[in-house]
Design an enzyme around this catalytic site. Structure first.
Site, PDB file in Angstrom:
ATOM      1  N   SER A   1      33.088 -30.237 -56.149  1.00  0.00           N
ATOM      2  CA  SER A   1      34.370 -29.704 -55.666  1.00  0.00           C
ATOM      3  C   SER A   1      34.976 -28.724 -56.648  1.00  0.00           C
ATOM      4  CB  SER A   1      35.382 -30.814 -55.365  1.00  0.00           C
ATOM      5  OG  SER A   1      35.024 -32.019 -55.913  1.00  0.00           O
TER       6      SER A   1
ATOM      7  N   HIS B   1      29.877 -27.437 -50.070  1.00  0.00           N
ATOM      8  CA  HIS B   1      31.050 -28.271 -50.310  1.00  0.00           C
ATOM      9  C   HIS B   1      31.581 -28.846 -49.009  1.00  0.00           C
ATOM     10  CE1 HIS B   1      35.420 -28.617 -51.971  1.00  0.00           C
ATOM     11  NE2 HIS B   1      34.768 -29.757 -52.067  1.00  0.00           N
TER      12      HIS B   1
ATOM     13  N   GLU C   1      32.161 -25.302 -47.250  1.00  0.00           N
ATOM     14  CA  GLU C   1      32.211 -24.063 -48.035  1.00  0.00           C
ATOM     15  C   GLU C   1      30.809 -23.852 -48.613  1.00  0.00           C
ATOM     16  OE1 GLU C   1      36.854 -24.069 -49.642  1.00  0.00           O
ATOM     17  OE2 GLU C   1      35.308 -24.905 -50.922  1.00  0.00           O
TER      18      GLU C   1
ATOM     19  N   ASN D   1      40.627 -25.446 -52.283  1.00  0.00           N
ATOM     20  CA  ASN D   1      41.335 -26.020 -53.428  1.00  0.00           C
ATOM     21  C   ASN D   1      42.087 -24.974 -54.233  1.00  0.00           C
ATOM     22  OD1 ASN D   1      40.938 -28.705 -53.027  1.00  0.00           O
ATOM     23  ND2 ASN D   1      39.025 -28.793 -54.172  1.00  0.00           N
TER      24      ASN D   1
END
Ligand code: NAD
Length: 510
Positions: free
Chosen positions: A123, A144, A156, A194
């Site tokens: 991550s 991801h 992702e 994120n």
């Protein structure tokens, strides 16, 4: 040549939360899956849990019993990596430590074919850095997934400097074949979700730090704007330790750029063990959760001689409609003034002004009107039934207007929530900063605007993507709000993305 990954033998390393989910999705898509974990027995336990999950899905009719059985028959726990020589794709979901991941891939290079693809579910670790030292760094790509893997659609697909485009494309196509919604991203701190999501937490924490409002007021404003959860209840759910760690890692990875600086408010919660739901207390105490808001004012506004709706944007139209219906029983029709540069209501000289980022005291000084209140952006996209809306009254306003401002907002159909006279109030500043972050991600080639929109909708369930908000943003531009925040706080956090400055310029050129 593009590696053909469809139904190829797959090795999943790490049989924890993410690895088990990935094994389930791959097996359901027809891959023979080998599952390995360094802890003895962990892979077999994960398989047993998956059997129960798949049986449960079959019992609920979401899967046929045969399909559940077939998926289970494809998952084989293994005790040593050597048993996985034939794997053509490895998905790694082990501990989030670069050395452990590098060591694993170095070992695997000795075992599997030279054209097998290595995908990491990291991550936060750079794919470029992870590939450093591999014999074939071009075969490593980020894949991801989001938790829970079988439910969350987003993947992702992250390319580092060495990742071969055909490898990224093969994993992208594979994700599609697994029923996922993949997006391409370049390996940069936080990847897409994120990174772009940081302001959702950061702005709420900044408002709490300056005591602008209680957490339940902030959460209500965001729910009214169409978010499933407000930032405070969401941070309580994620866990403050986890959320703080992600923010800190994005901050460090960006060479301590102030834009990503973690919050003292959150660090105090972490230091105190107030981690959110899992510890029984964070912003809220559990199981009670979010407390009820104070009752809204029920006072009706005093009759006005003249009500004028200002603004040529969609929010002006919305206000005109709301004021028209509210005043109709009194036989009154609001006037409309479209072109004098602000959006809101003039009520016998007192003003309710849509925020452009400046606090009410500044707007009052510029307009030369003391009886003035600024209100937040009402939801245009959400269609939410919740009409909570933050507002702040100019400090120099008379006592009468202090009571009248919320009464007028109420009459227009909002649930007015008083907050401190803070720049950009609550929703406007946060959406502007989310858009600003997404604009910088696009500027830096991390992803396309379409990928950013899909990622934020599917990875964190936002009601719309940042570029969809930008498209629908009516009235004073997003750039104006960010610039106002920048001038109010004079730091680096609110610097405007050059991408947004250009977009704003293009929009203003006739
Ligand atoms: P987890 O702790 O549930 O599982 C990790 C598993 O890996 C454990 O069973 C552990 O025994 C095993 N393991 C550790 N080192 C190993 C090694 N060297 N070789 C083989 N097995 C090893 O963790 P998780 O939440 O499933 O996270 C795994 C990865 O996925 C991490 O990189 C994490 O950052 C990433 N991730 C997690 C989430 C999430 O919400 N949990 C979301 C996206 C990505």
């Amino acid at each position: 040549m593009t590696p053909i990954l469809s139904q190829c033998p797959l090795l999943v390393v790490g049989a924890g939360i993410m690895g088990s989910g990935i094994a389930q999705v791959a097996a359901q898509a027809g891959h023979p899956v080998l599952l390995f974990d360094m802890r003895d027995g962990a892979a077999a336990e994960a398989r047993a849990r998956l059997a129960a999950t798949l049986d449960g899905l079959a019992a609920k009719g979401k899967l046929t019993a045969e399909a559940a059985q077939a998926a289970m028959s494809r998952i084989r726990p293994i005790g040593t990596l050597a048993e996985a020589r034939d794997a053509r794709l490895v998905v790694e979901a082990i501990v989030e430590r670069i050395e452990a991941k590098r060591e694993l891939f170095r070992q695997l290079e000795e075992l599997v074919a030279a054209d097998a693809v290595f995908a990491s579910n990291t991550s936060s670790i750079s794919i470029t850095a992870m590939a450093n030292g591999l014999k074939h760094p071009g075969r490593l790509v980020g894949m991801h997934f989001f938790n829970p893997v079988p439910v969350m659609k987003l993947v992702e697909v992250i390319s580092g400097l060495s990742t071969e485009p055909v490898v990224a494309e093969a994993v992208f196509q594979l994700s599609l074949a697994w029923g996922k919604a993949p997006v391409h991203a370049r390996s940069t701190p936080g990847f897409i979700v994120n990174r772009i999501a940081r302001p959702y937490y950061a702005e709420a924490l900044a408002l709490l730090q300056e005591r602008a409002a209680e957490p339940q007021v902030l959460d209500a404003c965001f729910r009214a704007a169409g978010f499933r959860m407000g930032p405070c209840e969401l941070m309580d759910l994620i866990g403050h330790d986890t959320n703080f760690a992600v923010t800190s890692s994005v901050y460090e990875a960006n060479f301590y750029d102030k834009r990503y600086m973690p919050s003292l408010v959150q660090r105090e919660l972490v230091d105190g063990g107030l981690l959110g739901r899992k510890s029984g207390r964070g912003f809220y105490t559990y199981p009670a959760g979010v407390p009820a808001l104070p009752a809204p004012p029920c006072e009706r506004p005093a009759p006005a001689l003249r009500v004028t709706v200002h603004g040529q944007d969609a929010i002006g139209d919305m206000l005109e409609e709301a004021a028209g219906s509210a005043l109709a029983p009194m036989g009154q029709i609001p006037a409309r003034q479209r072109d004098d540069g602000w959006t809101g209501l003039d009520i016998d000289g007192a003003r309710l002004v849509l925020t452009e980022g400046a606090p009410a005291f500044e707007v009052a000084a510029v307009m030369g009107v003391a009886d003035l209140a600024v209100f937040d952006r009402p939801a245009a996209l959400s269609g939410s039934a919740d009409r909570s809306l933050a507002y702040a009254v100019n400090a120099g306003a008379g006592a009468g207007w202090r009571a009248q401002a919320p009464a007028w907002l109420r009459l227009l159909g909002f649930l007015p929530l008083p907050v401190a006279d803070t720049p950009g109030l609550v929703v406007a500043r946060t959406l502007a900063m989310l858009i600003n972050e997404a604009a910088d991600a696009v500027l830096q080639g991390v992803c396309t605007p379409e990928a950013a929109d899909a990622a934020m909708r599917l990875g964190v369930n936002y009601p719309a993507g940042p570029f969809e908000w930008l498209q629908a943003w009516s009235g004073p531009g997003v750039a104006r709000v960010v610039d106002a925040l920048d001038s109010a706080y004079r730091g680096e956090r609110y610097r405007l993305s050059p991408w947004l400055r250009r977009a704003d310029h293009r929009a203003s050129v006739p």
